[in-house]
Scaffold this motif. Structure first.
Motif, short mmCIF file in Angstrom:
data_model
loop_
_atom_site.label_atom_id
_atom_site.label_comp_id
_atom_site.label_asym_id
_atom_site.label_seq_id
_atom_site.Cartn_x
_atom_site.Cartn_y
_atom_site.Cartn_z
N LEU A 63 -16.17 38.78 6.90
CA LEU A 63 -14.84 38.45 8.27
C LEU A 63 -14.43 38.55 9.18
CD1 LEU A 63 -13.47 42.29 6.63
CD2 LEU A 63 -13.57 39.71 5.28
N GLU A 64 -14.07 37.49 9.92
CA GLU A 64 -14.89 36.72 10.96
C GLU A 64 -14.07 37.06 12.28
OE1 GLU A 64 -13.83 32.57 13.08
OE2 GLU A 64 -13.89 32.36 11.43
N ASN A 65 -13.50 37.56 11.62
CA ASN A 65 -12.19 38.34 13.51
C ASN A 65 -12.32 39.95 13.08
OD1 ASN A 65 -10.28 38.61 11.09
ND2 ASN A 65 -8.91 38.23 12.03
N LEU A 66 -13.12 40.52 12.29
CA LEU A 66 -13.85 41.41 12.52
C LEU A 66 -14.65 42.47 13.15
CD1 LEU A 66 -12.20 44.63 11.57
CD2 LEU A 66 -13.36 44.62 9.17
N PHE A 67 -14.43 42.78 13.71
CA PHE A 67 -15.77 43.29 14.59
C PHE A 67 -15.84 45.50 14.28
CE2 PHE A 67 -14.38 39.96 16.73
CZ PHE A 67 -15.19 39.36 16.98
N PRO A 68 -16.89 45.59 13.50
CA PRO A 68 -17.12 47.65 13.36
C PRO A 68 -18.12 47.29 14.71
CG PRO A 68 -18.73 46.25 11.93
CD PRO A 68 -17.22 44.58 12.79
N VAL B 197 -20.71 43.77 23.69
CA VAL B 197 -21.49 42.44 22.72
C VAL B 197 -19.50 42.18 22.03
CG1 VAL B 197 -23.07 41.73 21.17
CG2 VAL B 197 -23.77 43.80 23.28
N ALA B 198 -19.47 43.07 21.57
CA ALA B 198 -18.44 42.28 20.71
C ALA B 198 -17.72 40.81 21.37
CB ALA B 198 -17.70 43.12 20.09
N VAL B 199 -17.59 41.79 22.44
CA VAL B 199 -16.58 40.75 23.55
C VAL B 199 -17.00 39.82 24.05
CG1 VAL B 199 -14.66 40.78 25.36
CG2 VAL B 199 -14.41 42.83 24.18
N ARG C 46 -19.04 33.25 19.80
CA ARG C 46 -20.34 33.09 18.25
C ARG C 46 -19.38 34.07 17.21
NH1 ARG C 46 -26.06 35.92 19.24
NH2 ARG C 46 -25.91 36.75 17.66
N THR C 47 -19.05 33.47 15.76
CA THR C 47 -18.97 34.79 15.05
C THR C 47 -20.88 35.21 13.99
OG1 THR C 47 -19.47 32.18 13.73
CG2 THR C 47 -17.66 32.60 14.32
N ASP C 48 -21.88 34.98 14.29
CA ASP C 48 -22.87 35.41 14.23
C ASP C 48 -22.95 37.42 14.63
OD1 ASP C 48 -24.97 36.86 13.29
OD2 ASP C 48 -26.01 35.33 14.07
N LYS C 49 -23.11 38.11 13.83
CA LYS C 49 -22.46 39.60 14.33
C LYS C 49 -24.15 40.05 14.15
CE LYS C 49 -17.82 39.07 13.00
NZ LYS C 49 -16.92 40.06 11.52
N SER C 50 -24.60 39.25 14.39
CA SER C 50 -26.56 40.48 14.04
C SER C 50 -26.34 41.00 15.89
CB SER C 50 -27.65 38.95 14.38
OG SER C 50 -27.63 37.42 14.53
N ASN C 51 -26.20 40.26 16.57
CA ASN C 51 -26.65 41.21 17.71
C ASN C 51 -25.99 42.25 17.90
OD1 ASN C 51 -24.05 39.59 18.28
ND2 ASN C 51 -24.24 38.97 20.39
N LEU C 52 -24.86 42.33 16.85
CA LEU C 52 -24.11 43.57 17.14
C LEU C 52 -24.75 44.71 16.87
CD1 LEU C 52 -19.87 43.38 15.73
CD2 LEU C 52 -20.90 43.95 18.03
N TRP C 53 -25.32 44.07 15.59
CA TRP C 53 -26.59 45.43 14.76
C TRP C 53 -27.90 45.47 15.11
CZ3 TRP C 53 -23.37 47.97 11.56
CH2 TRP C 53 -22.33 46.80 10.30
N GLU C 54 -28.35 44.39 16.37
CA GLU C 54 -29.35 44.96 17.24
C GLU C 54 -29.38 45.95 17.87
OE1 GLU C 54 -30.55 40.96 18.41
OE2 GLU C 54 -30.62 39.95 16.41
N VAL C 55 -28.20 46.72 18.27
CA VAL C 55 -27.65 47.30 20.17
C VAL C 55 -28.77 49.04 19.07
CG1 VAL C 55 -26.61 48.91 20.84
CG2 VAL C 55 -26.18 46.31 20.32
N ASN C 56 -29.61 49.27 19.80
CA ASN C 56 -30.19 50.93 19.41
C ASN C 56 -31.37 50.32 18.05
OD1 ASN C 56 -31.09 53.79 19.84
ND2 ASN C 56 -29.14 54.14 18.39
N THR C 57 -31.72 49.21 17.99
CA THR C 57 -32.67 48.83 17.08
C THR C 57 -34.03 49.35 17.43
OG1 THR C 57 -32.18 46.80 16.93
CG2 THR C 57 -31.17 48.35 15.33
N GLU C 58 -34.18 48.17 18.71
CA GLU C 58 -35.58 48.72 19.30
C GLU C 58 -36.21 49.70 19.52
OE1 GLU C 58 -32.55 50.21 22.93
OE2 GLU C 58 -32.66 49.12 21.03
#
Length: 522
Positions: free
Chosen positions: A468-473, A494-496, A503-515
């Motif tokens: 869903l391109e314009n939805l940011f969980p 990061v969403a902003v 950018r439409t790829d949201k992988s960087n959102l899910w990378e927060v707090n995975t290090e």
């Protein structure tokens, strides 16, 4: 001209950060829809007769410069005396000296305090250091035989670790040894989650505990022995010893953020239950919300949508409905709720010894490891900020009970919960039951997203959300991830960033707090 709009579901740390970032960095107008009448979500501060409750305890400390700077811009740091120690994080060093120009908390309210960190474990009616250190004091309290078994167990695990970490139990055993795990980790963790550690994914440990281990604890202790961290050794998040904290608790940060959002032209509606998301060709085109006071429904079309709502509720509200496998995953996600009982007492039976005699214990919170009581953690609000307590001659406590909404504990009358809290603290020797002066009860739904249920299929749900391109969980429940508030804020930032970059790829959102090396250095 068409002014682009963003609907933000939830006025917690992630939602309000998203609103503020949109207003200060873009031309997009945010409209925040919050179900309750409060700001901050689980990071809000409740006020009971001038005594303030921090729901869960929130230390303001992050490895992210971006978040640390953001907090200090929102609430300036108090004036500090010369020689205040530096706090180091993200391999960068920063002095917290305010040059005497910061606000005086005795005279001003909008101020961030620098507070000492201390947590201990209450076990066998005694206080143990947290994290556990193999000190003379610990060995004396455990006894020679228990200490020997713990040491032998750890050595065995260090030489022959479990080859694969599938469960949280595996994770703990590999880092602490089976005996130490059973002594200090198993019962508390199972009290929190209500299921055996063998039923919880190891992902929870990798996210929340990270690299903390016996070896790291010993290294930290050795460094302190010589007045420094050994050879630049990294200090895990759980070992930080100072943190920032708003004068009136974490809710003050989010009340101030909400004020600034409105001042900058953002819209915040409270008492709004979001009950519908309309989808069209891979995008969200509108949100429908009901005013809980009037029962009236309103539809909000927009260009962008941010959601901090629990994913089970979000997926359930979508029209047309997502594919059945996605709905099955969302419905199978599990949450843990908790109850906080605030107790105002004359004094505690346990004390810290000082040169001036007995004083109030210095702990921010205490993990209650005793198996004969249900309480899981004890907050001492006096030590978070003295301004949380109306009368400094009293002690303001928060007893945390972890449960599910289906449990009898959750639905118990307030007076029964108050009596339970009073009786349990007296039973384990922390207070005299007769010293309780007043009490209140707060319930928090879906406080902790759990790493069991259908969590092992979460990637199916994530893939659908990403489509869903314009939805940011964003945020803790919005991503079903046990984030701290700084991580929740970063997901919003990061969403902003992505919107600004197209950018439409949201992988960087899910990378927060995975290090794997999330550490603060002092």
């Amino acid at each position: 001209m068409h002014v682009k709009k963003a609907i933000i579901i939830g006025a917690g740390p992630a939602g309000l950060t998203a609103a503020y970032e949109l207003l200060t960095r873009t031309g997009i107008q945010p409209i925040v829809l919050e179900k309750s009448e409060h700001f901050g979500g689980i990071s809000r501060t409740a006020n009971y007769k001038g005594n303030r409750i921090d729901l869960g305890g929130h230390r303001f400390f992050s490895k992210s410069d971006r978040v640390m700077d953001w907090w200090r811009r929102m609430l300036p740091l108090q004036a500090l005396p010369p020689g205040t120690p530096e706090i180091t994080y993200h391999r960068m060093r920063r002095s917290l000296e305010s040059g005497g120009s910061g606000p005086d908390p005795e005279r001003e309210d909008n101020v961030m305090l620098l507070r000492p960190r201390k947590s201990r474990i209450y076990f066998r009616r005694r206080l143990f250091q947290y994290p556990i250190t193999l000190s003379v004091d610990t060995l004396r309290k455990l006894g020679l035989w228990s200490s020997f078994r713990i040491g032998l167990s750890y050595l065995r695990t260090a030489l022959l670790p479990l080859p694969e970490e599938k469960t949280l139990e595996d994770f703990f055993i590999n880092r602490f040894g089976r005996e130490l795990y059973r002594t200090f980790f198993q019962s508390y963790t199972e009290k929190v989650w209500g299921v055996p550690c063998s039923a919880i994914s190891a992902a929870w440990g990798r996210q929340r505990v990270k690299g903390l281990s016996v070896r790291k604890v010993l290294g930290h202790a050795v460094g302190k022995l010589f007045g420094r961290n050994a050879a630049g050794a990294k200090t895990e998040t759980s070992l930080i010893e100072q943190f920032l904290y708003p004068k009136y608790g974490p809710g003050q940060m989010w009340e101030e953020t909400a004020r600034k959002v409105r001042e900058l032209g953002g819209v915040i509606h409270t008492g709004q239950q979001v009950d519908g998301l309309t989808l069209d060709h891979g995008k969200v085109i509108a949100v429908t919300a009901t005013n809980l006071a009037t029962g009236q429904s309103e539809t909000y079309p927009a260009d962008y949508f941010f959601s901090t709502a629990p994913l089970s509720e979000l997926i359930r509200s979508m029209t047309p409905p997502p594919p059945e496998p996605v709905r099955a995953v969302s419905e199978g996600l599990v949450y843990r709720d908790f109850v906080t009982v605030g107790l105002l007492v004359r004094s505690l039976k346990i004390h810290d010894e000082s040169e001036q005699g007995r004083k109030l214990i210095r702990d921010n919170w205490i993990y209650i490891q005793e198996s004969d009581v249900q309480v899981g953690r004890l907050q001492i609000y006096n030590n978070w900020s003295p301004y949380l307590v109306s009368d400094p001659n009293t002690v303001w406590l928060g007893l945390e009970y972890f449960c599910n909404q289906s449990d009898a504990l959750w639905s118990s009358p307030d007076e029964d919960l108050t009596e339970l809290a009073r009786t349990e603290l007296a039973r384990i020797g922390i207070i005299e039951a007769s010293d309780v002066l007043d009490a209140t009860v707060l319930r928090v739904e879906k406080a902790y997203p759990a790493y069991f249920g259908t969590y092992d299929r979460f990637e199916e749900l994530r893939a659908y959300l990403d489509s869903l391109e314009n939805l940011f969980p964003i945020g803790r429940n919005g991503m079903h991830r046990y984030n701290n508030q700084d991580h929740s804020m970063l997901t919003a930032m990061v969403a902003v960033d992505n919107i600004l970059a197209g950018r439409t790829d949201k992988s960087n959102l899910w990378e927060v707090n995975t290090e794997t090396d999330y550490q603060e250095e002092e």
